[in-house]
Design a protein around this motif. Structure first.
Motif, PDB file in Angstrom:
ATOM      1  N   THR A  59      65.270  39.816 -18.202  1.00 11.31           N
ATOM      2  CA  THR A  59      66.673  39.408 -18.313  1.00 11.31           C
ATOM      3  C   THR A  59      66.927  38.696 -19.635  1.00 11.31           C
TER       4      THR A  59
ATOM      5  N   GLY B  76      75.638  34.330 -19.073  1.00 11.89           N
ATOM      6  CA  GLY B  76      74.761  35.016 -18.137  1.00 11.89           C
ATOM      7  C   GLY B  76      74.512  34.201 -16.885  1.00 11.89           C
TER       8      GLY B  76
ATOM      9  N   ASP C 147      63.856  34.916 -15.917  1.00 12.62           N
ATOM     10  CA  ASP C 147      63.186  36.215 -15.921  1.00 12.62           C
ATOM     11  C   ASP C 147      63.093  36.763 -17.344  1.00 12.62           C
TER      12      ASP C 147
ATOM     13  N   GLU D  63      72.950  35.867 -13.730  1.00  6.48           N
ATOM     14  CA  GLU D  63      71.676  36.382 -14.228  1.00  6.48           C
ATOM     15  C   GLU D  63      70.539  35.407 -13.907  1.00  6.48           C
ATOM     16  N   HIS D  64      69.351  35.977 -13.701  1.00  4.79           N
ATOM     17  CA  HIS D  64      68.154  35.152 -13.457  1.00  4.79           C
ATOM     18  C   HIS D  64      67.632  34.680 -14.808  1.00  4.79           C
TER      19      HIS D  64
ATOM     20  N   ARG E 280      67.052  41.194 -22.496  1.00  4.56           N
ATOM     21  CA  ARG E 280      68.311  41.943 -22.495  1.00  4.56           C
ATOM     22  C   ARG E 280      69.470  41.099 -23.009  1.00  4.56           C
TER      23      ARG E 280
END
Length: 232
Positions: A137, A124, A134, A130-131, A140
């Protein structure tokens, strides 16, 4: 046999070290008897939730080089990591605090999916941009790797596993770990850095042999040869 690995999810050498260790483990005769666990190490525990600037700028500033030189360093790392099965895109990476990612990994360890979640967080960050700090995130990504999304969300909304992360970091200090990845085999051998699979395999073989010494049940008698000759 236990192998404990200290690493951070925003550390490229940690990602490389993970795949190299997996290659070594796949060649280890007793791999089914090895228990692997990942432990928390924050490269920058004071990092804000999300940091400004990309990784090229960060590297250039930290080591006093030009942006072009930083980009060249990242290209070299990308090419090297590709040989170990990674698709790095440093220009996409979004820098931020990794404390909550480590809390999520402790949940993953309890649910038996830590390796998969670790892999997904690496991908990720380094591949998908991806952050990583977060919560949405992290939920997920964790769910994609096998965690229950509702449980992950509840954990991140609390302070659960915060003490476990700090305990890992205290243990790292006790071992004298200052850089990652760092492999600890049976609490006897420490291996610093993303060593080649051959070197890691040698450590596994050595640790296993010491933990399982051969016991000779009967002494050699006339039925054996020694010193270059036989008594016949």
């Amino acid at each position: 046999m236990k192998v404990e690995i200290w690493s951070d999810v925003v550390c490229p050498w940690c990602a490389v070290g993970k795949h190299r260790f997996e290659k070594a483990l796949s060649r280890f005769d007793h791999r089914d008897e090895v228990e692997v666990s990942y432990h928390s190490f924050e490269l920058d525990s004071e990092a804000p939730h999300e940091q400004e600037g990309d990784l090229h700028e960060h590297l250039a500033t930290k080591y006093g080089m030009s942006r072009a030189e930083a980009e060249a360093k990242h290209r070299q790392m990308t090419e090297m990591a590709a040989a170990d099965g990674w698709d790095f895109h440093f220009g996409r990476a979004r820098r931020g605090n990794t404390f909550d990612a480590h809390r999520l990994l402790h949940l993953a360890a309890e649910r038996g999916v830590q390796d998969a979640v670790k892999e997904r967080l690496f991908r990720g960050y380094f591949t998908d941009g991806e952050h990583i700090a977060d919560h949405a995130t992290l939920v997920r990504l964790g769910a994609e790797a096998g965690l229950d999304a509702d449980e992950a969300r509840a954990v991140l909304a609390s302070d659960r596993y915060a003490d476990a992360v700090r305990a890992d970091e205290r243990q790292a200090q006790a071992y004298g770990i200052t850089a990652v990845p760092f492999f600890v085999v049976d609490r006897r051998y420490g291996v610093a850095g993303a060593q080649p699979p051959e070197a890691l395999l040698q450590v596994l073989d050595t640790a296993w042999a010491e933990a399982h010494p051969l016991q000779v049940l009967t002494p050699a008698g006339d039925e054996a040869c020694a010193d270059g000759s036989c008594s016949v």
